[in-house]
Motif scaffolding. Structure first.
Motif, PDB file in Angstrom:
ATOM      1  N   ILE A 145      -7.069   1.704  12.771  1.00 14.07           N
ATOM      2  CA  ILE A 145      -5.700   1.732  12.335  1.00 14.07           C
ATOM      3  C   ILE A 145      -5.969   0.204  11.911  1.00 14.07           C
ATOM      4  O   ILE A 145      -5.999  -0.344  10.394  1.00 14.07           O
ATOM      5  N   GLU A 146      -6.257  -0.580  12.511  1.00 14.62           N
ATOM      6  CA  GLU A 146      -5.526  -2.100  11.949  1.00 14.62           C
ATOM      7  C   GLU A 146      -6.770  -2.908  10.422  1.00 14.62           C
ATOM      8  O   GLU A 146      -5.555  -3.523   9.710  1.00 14.62           O
ATOM      9  N   LEU A 154       0.953  -4.398  10.543  1.00 13.16           N
ATOM     10  CA  LEU A 154       0.945  -3.446  11.657  1.00 13.16           C
ATOM     11  C   LEU A 154       1.899  -4.527  12.936  1.00 13.16           C
ATOM     12  O   LEU A 154       1.553  -5.569  13.109  1.00 13.16           O
ATOM     13  N   TYR A 160      -0.958  -3.566   3.860  1.00 13.99           N
ATOM     14  CA  TYR A 160       0.372  -3.223   4.946  1.00 13.99           C
ATOM     15  C   TYR A 160      -0.165  -4.498   6.898  1.00 13.99           C
ATOM     16  O   TYR A 160      -0.752  -4.670   6.986  1.00 13.99           O
ATOM     17  N   THR A 216      -7.585  -0.834   8.016  1.00 14.02           N
ATOM     18  CA  THR A 216      -7.878  -0.387   7.372  1.00 14.02           C
ATOM     19  C   THR A 216      -6.585  -0.268   6.772  1.00 14.02           C
ATOM     20  O   THR A 216      -6.310  -0.439   5.336  1.00 14.02           O
ATOM     21  N   LEU A 217      -5.113  -0.653   7.423  1.00 19.30           N
ATOM     22  CA  LEU A 217      -3.772  -1.039   6.860  1.00 19.30           C
ATOM     23  C   LEU A 217      -4.252  -2.487   6.284  1.00 19.30           C
ATOM     24  O   LEU A 217      -3.191  -2.789   5.313  1.00 19.30           O
ATOM     25  N   ALA A 263      -4.557   5.699   9.617  1.00 20.20           N
ATOM     26  CA  ALA A 263      -4.547   4.675   8.837  1.00 20.20           C
ATOM     27  C   ALA A 263      -3.832   5.126   7.182  1.00 20.20           C
ATOM     28  O   ALA A 263      -3.459   4.897   6.600  1.00 20.20           O
ATOM     29  N   LYS A 264      -4.835   5.854   6.436  1.00 18.19           N
ATOM     30  CA  LYS A 264      -5.081   6.432   5.443  1.00 18.19           C
ATOM     31  C   LYS A 264      -4.283   7.361   5.113  1.00 18.19           C
ATOM     32  O   LYS A 264      -4.009   7.241   4.154  1.00 18.19           O
ATOM     33  N   VAL A 281       2.130   1.058  15.584  1.00 17.47           N
ATOM     34  CA  VAL A 281       1.664   1.996  15.829  1.00 17.47           C
ATOM     35  C   VAL A 281       2.158   1.443  17.411  1.00 17.47           C
ATOM     36  O   VAL A 281       1.955   1.022  17.903  1.00 17.47           O
TER      37      VAL A 281
END
Length: 362
Positions: A102-103, A113, A111, A105-106, A327-328, A85
């Protein structure tokens, strides 16, 4: 301070990332690299040893050193996928909300980051794109740096496309390339702000816009368009433009010069809430009251807008929602081998949040 061998490693990794040497292509000898990098043989061997263990290079006895096809090596495959990112800023203003979305969801999708920022500087964008690619990320979320300008780092982005590494953009887009983007309808936001002033009876209005980012350009164009629609012609003092690096140095003086006039504007639309906060403070320093003497509208509906005195009328920005959606989408592209369509892009429609910094003109 980096050791010399670390600098050599970065430069050789950059050869792989930028395609200077293709997989299984022979690279310069130790002696040639000593001359090229102006370092000792020990330094070269230390760098080459690390790069061999990290699967960037391999040796053929009696033949030389070769670039690995490191992405095909089994050791490259990890249990957890990595998403890079790259935003213009990280720790201030609306960015913690975007990055938080973002964080979360990842991590919920297993996932990891890798986060970095450019400080809206193209040199830092170059460096950070290089670092992200060196980490062999599975996908990247990018906020374009100085998006209103021709980007000198387009080679990195084209390299991502050639390698089929999924990436998307937030808050803006690169006009030269076709990838999904998540943006606010900034043009409409500018229209909404001007319309608000006209509904309150203001005609002598002003806009302040950052013009090295497309967000600012679109907000300015929307504002001017709505003024023209209402037969309000703006002179050069009614549109103030500035660059990112001028925010604290040049911009305050420009604002003060205009609103210190006898016929000062009665309404000011600002590129974002931080600039609106600056305008309110300058107005107070000149013994002008907000909103009695000057109405002020910001953009982004940030935390600043809620705690200012007076509380700020502003245009919405989705922030955390944008982070979650980004993120999705990058997860979807990673899982679907980077297959995307135009419908994957999102244009968020802004709304006006009316608070205490705007009022009808007397």
């Amino acid at each position: 301070m980096k050791h010399k061998y670390e600098i050599v490693k970065e430069k050789i990794i950059n050869w792989a990332i930028n395609g200077k040497y293709k997989p299984h292509e022979k690279i310069p000898t130790e002696s040639e690299m000593m001359d090229l990098f102006q370092v000792s043989r020990h330094t070269i061997r230390r760098a080459l040893s690390d790069l061999s263990s990290e699967n960037y290079l391999y040796r053929i006895q009696g033949s030389g050193i070769y670039m690995s096809d490191f992405k095909q090596n089994e050791s490259y495959l990890k249990k957890y996928k990595n998403v890079g990112v790259l935003t213009t800023y990280i720790s201030n203003y609306i960015f913690p909300d975007i990055i938080g979305g973002i964080e979360d969801t990842l991590y919920d999708n297993s996932y990891s980051l890798l986060l970095s920022s450019t400080r809206n500087n193209m040199m830092f964008e170059n460096r950070n794109l290089n670092n992200l690619l060196a980490h062999k990320v599975d996908g990247i979320i990018i906020e374009p740096t100085k998006s209103a300008y021709q980007n000198p780092n387009m080679g990195y982005l084209n390299n991502l496309i050639e390698q089929n590494v999924p990436f998307i953009t937030i808050n803006s887009a690169y006009p030269q390339i076709e990838v999904p983007s998540l943006c606010v309808n900034d043009f409409k936001g500018g229209q909404i702000a001007a319309e608000c002033f006209f509904n309150l009876g203001h005609k002598n209005i002003m806009g302040i816009f950052k013009v090295d980012d497309l967000q600012g350009v679109y907000r300015m164009n929307g504002f001017i368009s709505e003024c023209q629609k209402n037969d309000v012609l703006l002179d050069q003092d009614q549109i103030i433009t500035y660059l990112s690096e001028e925010t604290d140095s040049v911009l305050p003086g420009k604002i003060k010069r205009v609103i210190n006039k006898n016929e000062h504007p009665t309404g000011v639309f600002c590129y974002n809430d931080e600039i609106a906060f600056m305008v309110v403070n300058i107005a107070h320093s000149l013994d002008l009251k907000v909103p009695e003497d000057i109405s002020v509208i910001g953009f982004d509906d940030s935390q600043i807008s809620k705690i200012m005195n007076p509380r700020l009328t502003t245009i919405t920005h989705p922030k955390q929602r944008m982070g979650i959606d980004a993120a999705k989408l990058i997860i979807k592209l990673v899982n679907n081998n980077n297959k995307f369509s135009k419908s994957d892009s999102i244009l968020y429609e802004p709304e006006l949040i009316v608070r205490d910094s705007t009022a009808p003109i007397d």
